[in-house]
Design an enzyme around this catalytic site. Structure first.
Site, mmCIF file in Angstrom:
data_model
loop_
_atom_site.group_PDB
_atom_site.id
_atom_site.type_symbol
_atom_site.label_atom_id
_atom_site.label_comp_id
_atom_site.label_asym_id
_atom_site.label_seq_id
_atom_site.Cartn_x
_atom_site.Cartn_y
_atom_site.Cartn_z
ATOM 1 N N ARG A 46 0.833 -1.205 0.000
ATOM 2 C CA ARG A 46 0.000 0.000 0.000
ATOM 3 C C ARG A 46 0.869 1.256 0.000
ATOM 4 O O ARG A 46 0.517 2.256 -0.616
ATOM 5 C CB ARG A 46 -0.990 -0.007 1.175
ATOM 6 C CG ARG A 46 -2.009 1.128 1.110
ATOM 7 C CD ARG A 46 -3.133 0.982 2.117
ATOM 8 N NE ARG A 46 -4.154 0.053 1.691
ATOM 9 C CZ ARG A 46 -5.168 0.340 0.871
ATOM 10 N NH1 ARG A 46 -5.316 1.567 0.401
ATOM 11 N NH2 ARG A 46 -6.041 -0.577 0.540
ATOM 12 N N GLU B 181 -10.209 5.307 6.513
ATOM 13 C CA GLU B 181 -8.802 5.691 6.568
ATOM 14 C C GLU B 181 -8.450 7.048 5.954
ATOM 15 O O GLU B 181 -7.599 7.761 6.487
ATOM 16 C CB GLU B 181 -7.951 4.594 5.900
ATOM 17 C CG GLU B 181 -8.008 3.304 6.676
ATOM 18 C CD GLU B 181 -7.371 2.160 5.909
ATOM 19 O OE1 GLU B 181 -7.956 1.737 4.901
ATOM 20 O OE2 GLU B 181 -6.302 1.705 6.309
HETATM 21 N N1 LUZ Z 1 -5.458 -4.752 5.224
HETATM 22 C C1 LUZ Z 1 -5.104 -5.588 4.243
HETATM 23 C C2 LUZ Z 1 -5.600 -3.439 5.027
HETATM 24 O O1 LUZ Z 1 -4.956 -6.782 4.484
HETATM 25 N N2 LUZ Z 1 -4.906 -5.098 3.017
HETATM 26 C C3 LUZ Z 1 -5.043 -3.803 2.724
HETATM 27 O O2 LUZ Z 1 -4.857 -3.408 1.576
HETATM 28 C C4 LUZ Z 1 -5.389 -2.917 3.773
HETATM 29 N N3 LUZ Z 1 -5.496 -1.620 3.552
HETATM 30 C C5 LUZ Z 1 -5.804 -0.820 4.553
HETATM 31 C C6 LUZ Z 1 -6.017 -1.342 5.805
HETATM 32 N N4 LUZ Z 1 -5.920 -2.638 6.035
HETATM 33 MO MO1 MOS Z 2 -7.017 -1.536 8.934
HETATM 34 S S1 MOS Z 2 -5.279 -0.504 9.032
HETATM 35 O O1 MOS Z 2 -8.036 -1.019 7.829
HETATM 36 O O2 MOS Z 2 -7.158 -2.819 9.834
#
Ligand code: LUZ
Ligand code: MOS
Length: 755
Positions: A304, A706
């Site tokens: 990410r 987020e």
């Molecule tokens: N969790 C995940 C996340 O496993 N993959 C993601 O792309 C993600 N993005 C934001 C927060 N949690």
């Molecule tokens: Mo999250 S950082 O969307 O568990």
């Protein structure tokens, strides 16, 4: 519509894991932490612990009947240490006793004999030694090497961001209850019920169908319970299976602070080149992620970061390299933004450095490079319906950017000891799990014979209001008043194979699954009503519990219709799966379409620094945010405000301090400062873009969890501007958090900052 959990929360009557009524015979587990950061585990002397009053058993790695392994992406994390220890606080044993107090007393008496090895905490050092969790990754767009010679200015620099403690109100915890016929029910404070189910099954060596995971609600999570709830549930289940008694493992704050993972600290090198007209021609960045001692979600977090390296800007020539560096700190984990904020901070630092070199304000560079429709991102995705321009322009207009700028210039000219700063922070955040597979969700909707409906999904309610949104979606779809719909606890026997409630996508995915299930039920009932009323099924509508045909009310209520459908033996339950369409990503080529869409917005931040003391206030954060057609403006506003304050905390005061041996020194709320009410900006305004739309998510809404977090980054750059108003002789530094100590050093230390 208010979040339906609010009355219970404000009265203190919503039960969390630690409040569940204790079954007779319940035992309590407490983990024994490794006292050192790195070493060979020679011996565990349990004798004193075993004779402590109330102690029933002490379990170690050898007691694990299945696999002593909880690594979700990469199997590199033992449940209980075996052979080696890799961080201070790593569980090496579990003391089980008849009270939490007895278990904690005994845990202190376990003697952990470790032959110490040199620990490593710095990600750059780890990289230099090749200590990677996974091979480095690189995204390329265009060719920066060809672009540098044509640039008017090329600058380089370094940018660092610290970690962040989640500080969810409810600590990590689980209760495991063994049932007849070799089943285990686990009540867990987790964002990922299926991950807990898999971890428990793996540790016990059982099939997943013997493990039921139940999640009533969480007292906050912020990513901290996406992966890191697994260990505590697995420990509880391990003891429960071994002793055939219910076992509860709930951490205390102090344990949670020291033993669980936090946001990844990053260190980065950047190089940026611009043409005379302020267009960014090329950008190169290397991200050193401090991953901690085990993979956890680090590779996904890094991914990410790579996808957000250019934030809200179009840059034709980009090279982004990222590395997951293994160190001897507790495995860092998901935290709101998930690597995005860390990368976006570097981008903004590069712009600030370039602005300094060119002698122009940073916002002029931002303004010149905002993403437009069809612009290509380094991951290969093209931007769709960009709101970057609109939000950037609207925030300036709505909140009088020009007027505030001249006010601040005047203020700074008139005040010697106080200086003000102002920044703009555009945000572009991709919505979808970067791991395409995870973008699916299931829902199960029942209509009972009295006409009331119940909804189960894979979504976990953690205070973000996802269940309130889903309830609204189902009520609208079935034409019921919201009071006639009930949201069930999340449970793996009702909805299986759930993705974590994460990536801001809980309402998008589970809401869409619930919508599909409710639509199926509506169609079945419309057919029955059509027959009853002698009209076409398509002309039947349902509204406020009444049935309308061809637009007119009929002598048929929803409850009457349901009763008839039941008598006709129509299926009054529906299950549905939603899988986000059109996603794909090729990790070999590092190209694809990882996201369903992007969320855009811009925040304007104004600060005042007391240049004598090094203290400061955030006077105003005002944002224009793209929420699509909000499912619930009140909930979305709450998410945006909370995210902004949490982002400000990360950028300014939340400072994780480890000593040279890897012990967390900021291990209590007296030493780890988070924003309190006084730290909230004096003015905090979030305006949603009017007439915003989004064809790519449920009911044309947009994810909210987020993206607003990253508005907090603007606070850093507003502060920097105020500092340079006092010390124009000193170059900008990019080392967050901008604590008052750092501010003070910048202003007054003869040698500048430590950064
Ligand atoms: N969790 C995940 C996340 O496993 N993959 C993601 O792309 C993600 N993005 C934001 C927060 N949690
Ligand atoms: Mo999250 S950082 O969307 O568990």
């Amino acid at each position: 519509m208010k979040n339906f959990d609010t009355p219970g929360h404000t009265r203190g009557s919503s039960p969390f894991i630690d409040d569940l009524p204790e079954l007779p015979g319940t035992l309590h587990g407490v983990a024994v932490p490794s006292p050192v950061a790195h070493g060979i585990l020679r011996d565990l002397d349990l004798s004193a612990a075993l004779v402590t009053d109330g102690v029933v058993r002490v379990l170690t790695a050898g007691n694990v009947p299945g696999e002593n392994q909880i690594g979700g992406i990469i199997p590199d994390e033992p449940l209980l240490a075996e052979g080696e220890v890799h961080f201070v606080g790593q569980p090496v044993a579990l003391v089980v006793a008849d009270s939490p107090l007895a278990a904690r007393r005994a845990a202190k008496k376990v003697r952990v004999d470790v032959e110490e090895l040199p620990p490593l905490f710095d990600p750059r050092e780890a990289a230099a030694r090749g200590m990677f969790i996974a091979p480095p990754r690189r995204l390329v767009l265009g060719d920066p090497d060809l672009a540098w010679p044509g640039c008017e200015v090329v600058v380089e620099g370094r940018a660092d961001t610290g970690g962040q403690e989640h500080l969810y109100l409810e600590m990590q915890g689980a209760v495991a209850v063994p049932e007849a016929r070799g089943r285990m029910v686990v009540h867990s404070s987790t964002q990922a019920p299926t991950a807990v189910q898999r971890a428990v099954a793996g540790v016990l060596g059982w099939a997943m169908n013997r493990v039921e995971v139940n999640v009533p609600r969480l007292g906050g999570a912020f990513g901290g319970k996406e992966d890191q709830a697994n260990a505590w549930a697995a420990l509880a289940a391990l003891a429960a299976a071994e002793l055939d008694r219910p076992v509860k493992v709930v951490l205390q704050r102090h344990e949670d602070l020291r033993m669980t993972g936090k946001r990844h600290p990053y260190s980065a090198d950047f190089k940026i080149g611009l043409s005379r007209d302020l267009r960014i021609q090329a950008y190169e960045v290397t991200l050193y992620q401090n991953s901690g001692a085990a993979a956890d979600l680090s590779t996904a977090v890094l991914e990410r970061s790579l996808f957000h390296a250019t934030n809200s800007y179009y840059i034709p020539h980009v090279r982004v390299t990222g590395m997951c560096c293994r160190t001897h700190l507790p495995p860092f984990t998901a935290f709101r933004g998930f690597g995005g904020p860390q990368a976006m901070f570097v981008m903004e630092a590069a712009i600030a450095r370039a602005a300094e070199a060119l002698g122009v304000p940073a916002w002029r560079i931002q303004d010149r490079n905002l993403l437009r429709d069809q612009d290509e991102l380094p991951c290969g995705m093209r931007v769709h319906q960009s709101q970057a321009r609109r939000s950037f322009d609207e925030v300036r207009e709505r909140f009088n950017f020009e007027g505030v700028r001249s006010d601040i210039d005047r203020f700074n000219a008139e005040h010697r000891r106080q200086k003000q700063g102002l920044s703009l922070m555009p945000v572009c955040f991709g919505i979808s799990f970067t791991n395409t597979m995870l973008n699916q969700a299931g829902a199960l909707v029942h209509v009972y014979t009295d006409g009331s409906a119940s909804v189960s999904t894979g979504a976990v309610e953690m205070g973000q209001g996802v269940n309130t949104k889903i309830l609204r979606i189902v009520a609208r779809t079935l034409g019921l008043d919201e009071g006639c719909v009930h949201m069930e606890h999340t449970n793996t026997t009702r909805v299986a194979n759930t993705s974590p409630t994460a990536a801001s996508s809980g309402a998008d995915l589970n809401g869409m699954a619930a919508l599909l299930a409710a639509q199926t039920l509506r169609e079945r009932l419309q057919a029955v009503a059509g027959e009853l009323l002698g009209v076409s099924a398509a002309s039947v509508e349902m509204c406020h519990g009444q049935v309308l045909a061809e637009g007119a009310s009929r002598e048929l209520s929803w409850a009457g219709l349901v009763e008839t459908a039941y008598q006709r033996r129509i299926n009054l339950s529906a299950q549905a799966l939603y899988a986000t369409p059109h996603l794909q990503y090729d990790k070999q080529q590092e190209k694809g379409t990882p996201f369903a869409y992007h969320v855009f917005g811009t925040a304007m931040t104004r600060v005042t620094v007391d240049c004598l003391r090094g203290t400061y206030t955030v006077d105003a954060v005002q944002a224009v945010h793209d929420a699509g057609r909000s499912l619930d403006p009140l909930i979305d506003r709450g998410q945006a405000e909370g995210g902004i304050v949490q982002g400000i905390g990360w950028m300014t005061m939340e400072d994780l301090v480890y000593d040279a041996a890897g012990h967390l020194r900021s291990n209590a709320l007296s030493t780890y400062k988070v924003p309190d009410l006084h730290a909230v900006p004096g003015m905090l305004e979030v305006a949603f873009l009017e007439d915003a739309d989004n064809p790519r998510a449920v009911m044309r809404s947009k994810a909210i969890g987020e993206p607003p977090f990253m508005y907090g980054i603007g606070t850093y750059f507003a502060l920097l501007q105020a500092l340079q108003a006092f010390r124009p002789d000193r170059p900008a530094f990019f080392e967050a958090p901008m604590t008052p100590e750092r501010v003070f050093r910048f202003l007054h230390d003869p040698s500048g900052t430590d950064g």
